[in-house]
Design an enzyme around this catalytic site. Structure first.
Site, PDB file in Angstrom:
ATOM      1  N   SER A  27       0.847  -1.188   0.000  1.00 28.90           N
ATOM      2  CA  SER A  27       0.000   0.000   0.000  1.00 28.90           C
ATOM      3  C   SER A  27       0.891   1.250   0.000  1.00 28.90           C
ATOM      4  CB  SER A  27      -0.945  -0.047   1.201  1.00 28.90           C
ATOM      5  OG  SER A  27      -2.025   0.826   1.026  1.00 28.90           O
ATOM      6  N   HIS A  57      -7.877  -5.287  -0.765  1.00 27.54           N
ATOM      7  CA  HIS A  57      -6.565  -4.646  -0.602  1.00 27.54           C
ATOM      8  C   HIS A  57      -5.779  -5.190   0.588  1.00 27.54           C
ATOM      9  CE1 HIS A  57      -3.670  -1.377  -0.893  1.00 27.54           C
ATOM     10  NE2 HIS A  57      -3.893  -1.061   0.365  1.00 27.54           N
ATOM     11  N   ASP A  58      -6.451  -5.372   1.717  1.00 29.18           N
ATOM     12  CA  ASP A  58      -5.768  -5.806   2.948  1.00 29.18           C
ATOM     13  C   ASP A  58      -5.212  -7.222   2.880  1.00 29.18           C
ATOM     14  OD1 ASP A  58      -5.782  -3.538   4.470  1.00 29.18           O
ATOM     15  OD2 ASP A  58      -7.404  -4.163   5.809  1.00 29.18           O
ATOM     16  N   ARG A  95     -11.823   6.793   8.399  1.00 24.71           N
ATOM     17  CA  ARG A  95     -11.348   5.417   8.547  1.00 24.71           C
ATOM     18  C   ARG A  95     -12.406   4.419   8.071  1.00 24.71           C
ATOM     19  NH1 ARG A  95      -6.912   2.090   8.811  1.00 24.71           N
ATOM     20  NH2 ARG A  95      -7.176   0.452  10.358  1.00 24.71           N
ATOM     21  N   ASP A 102      -8.716  -6.281  -5.059  1.00 21.10           N
ATOM     22  CA  ASP A 102      -8.358  -4.951  -4.537  1.00 21.10           C
ATOM     23  C   ASP A 102      -9.194  -3.868  -5.221  1.00 21.10           C
ATOM     24  OD1 ASP A 102      -7.076  -2.631  -3.579  1.00 21.10           O
ATOM     25  OD2 ASP A 102      -5.115  -3.585  -3.605  1.00 21.10           O
TER      26      ASP A 102
END
Lengths: 345, 345
Positions: free
Chosen positions: A139, A328-329, A208, A295
């Site tokens: 990232s 993504h994570d 967030r 992602d």
């Protein structure tokens, strides 16, 4: 488990002296907080490992890549020493907007991933590092790693870049824009001039929460939450989850650092890819770009594209893909695949 | 261009009397603002057209589907009369949270797309509508249209549903959650108890900016904005664009209505699909579900899935797809394809 072997400090703080950004701005008074893990003696033979953290990460690599670290693991602490710095702009010990404001009247300067990379050169010199076996990150950390390729201060065997594009897309900038707008909607933001501990909690939580959607995937949310309201009457579980993620970040992160590092992500752009590849080829033996098939934030196709361009420029550049429902994570979740890529490539 | 032919009112307001929601709550004092376009005389033979608007739309169908409306057009004003109401909860003349607060102490009630549908039955009775040639809408309007299928008060020839799932996904609820959080981060929100004209402008702007990303697509942003900063120094064009979209909505929409209609979208769920299809089959001759290939918010696959389930239950249910770089909003942009679908199906 991964205690430091004798021969080096386990943590430290390095004043950067007169630091010059990639575009030539001289900045004074910056400090870098760093940690060292593993075997410094063995690293003289086998090389060091340099790790760059993501947006809300820190120099405590064990905190977010723990399963990869240890004797015999992908980040092998018996053969290598691992060094990671808290990135400039962050709030875990290096100079960020809060520390900057204590000593300067002007706002915290725009920093790019290239600048965050450049700050590591004096650190490696300070530690006596002469060669890297590996530089890696995901990232934002992947963006910094890509810039490390162009600007490495010591020869680097392998550069493994997880879930990062060559330049941040307008859609990714758009997600960051909304996060900025949410933080600015909270009057406690005060253009970043809030008192310590009194930041824009509601705005940062909303930011967030948005980021979490882009870090995960619809497939995961379907399986994990569905349309259930099992926790709070009248509130969907996914709503509850996002609010909790927001609260958790507010408890551990500074809003001004968050804004500064989002800005760095927006500004990420390695420029013309053939030129970037040629710069990298002079410093790095092999580059591996790793995309995640689900992602939403930095598309697998973006990673594949710059890897192909680097290869077309004559570099040893490979593309690998993590298959995951987690989006993504996945580079922080799919340990077997991440470990396999770090070992094989 | 599409002036009303003699025989009916061009606009009006209808008190709903004692309105009962789909789950049996009695609500009093609700009013529906509506508009009628086209040829009421001809509609006695050819049937009426009922249109449902999307989240920030209104009964002024010409304002957002104008190119489809007129003599000989897909929504043919020479053969049909078109009726559209401002949905309950909205801020364009029907009862929304602002009007509700003037007469009630308790907060504006949760309304579902099923409730928004049910409010149309007294309107059609009031207008003397006995048959619909077409009921249609997109996004939230598509959800209301799907519920119209299950609850139509008059026989309906065709139901054309654009860009709406059978039940709102957890990811779509997640986007709405962040929008709520951004609005709540603005202290002017005051849990919806703000004075008229003094709502949470910054929070609503952030919410709208997020919604705009989900209404469009990365492909469009790449082509339209790239990484340019051509308007404001140091600010990417996509950032500028999103802030402008936020400001434009703040100037024309009420935050409490926005929150109420997002809640309706979250609550959208037609339930078990075979049962929904059988209810619909008793009221509607043919159903067409229309997905957009680049839709991030309500995936084309979601539309395809419920259409297939309706067909499997024995209904005349077709799936059509709009191909567009524009994402979810394609049903408000790709006029030729929308017109073609409304004509052919």
């Amino acid at each position: 488990m991964t205690a430091l072997v004798s021969g080096g400090p386990s943590a430290g703080e390095l004043p950067l002296g007169s630091f010059v950004t990639a575009d030539g701005r001289a900045l004074s008074g910056l400090r870098l907080r760093y940690r060292v893990l593993g075997n410094v003696e063995a690293a003289r033979e086998h090389g060091w490992i340099l790790v760059f953290h993501a947006l809300t990460g820190s120099a405590d690599v064990e905190g977010w890549w723990g399963p990869l670290i240890g004797p015999g693991r992908a980040l092998d602490t018996s053969r290598h020493a691992i060094v990671a710095a808290n990135l400039l702009g962050s709030c875990y010990g290096s100079t960020g907007p809060r520390e900057w404001a204590d000593e300067h009247d002007e706002p915290f300067p725009d920093l790019t991933p290239a600048d965050l990379t450049l700050a590591h050169a004096p650190l490696l010199a300070h530690l006596g590092v002469e060669r890297l076996a590996l530089a890696t990150g995901g990232s934002l950390g992947g963006m910094v790693a890509l810039e490390w390729g162009r600007r490495a201060s010591v020869p680097t065997d392998r550069l493994v870049v997880f879930a990062a594009p060559a330049a941040t897309s307008p859609q990714a900038i758009a997600w960051n824009t909304v996060q900025r707008m949410a933080i600015e909607a909270d009057p406690a933001w005060r253009r970043g001039r809030y008192f310590p501990g009194r930041g824009p909690a509601a705005g940062l939580a909303a930011a967030r929460a948005l980021a979490m959607i882009t870090y995960r995937s619809g497939v995961e949310f379907d399986a994990r939450f569905g349309r259930q309201s099992s926790r709070t009457a009248g509130r969907f579980d996914v709503d509850h989850y996002l609010r909790r993620q927001g609260d958790k970040l507010v408890a551990r992160f500074d809003a001004a650092s968050y804004v500064a590092l989002m800005r760095a992500m927006d500004l990420h752009d390695v420029g013309e890819l053939r030129a970037a590849a040629l710069e990298t080829a002079g410093r790095v033996r092999r580059v591996v770009g790793v995309g995640v098939d689900t992602d939403l934030l930095y598309l697998a196709s973006e990673v594949r594209d710059w890897t192909a361009a680097y290869r077309a420029a004559g570099m040893d550049a490979q593309y690998r893909e993590i298959h995951s429902p987690s989006g993504h994570d996945a580079f922080l979740i799919e340990w077997d695949q991440v470990e396999g890529i770090l070992r094989e490539c």
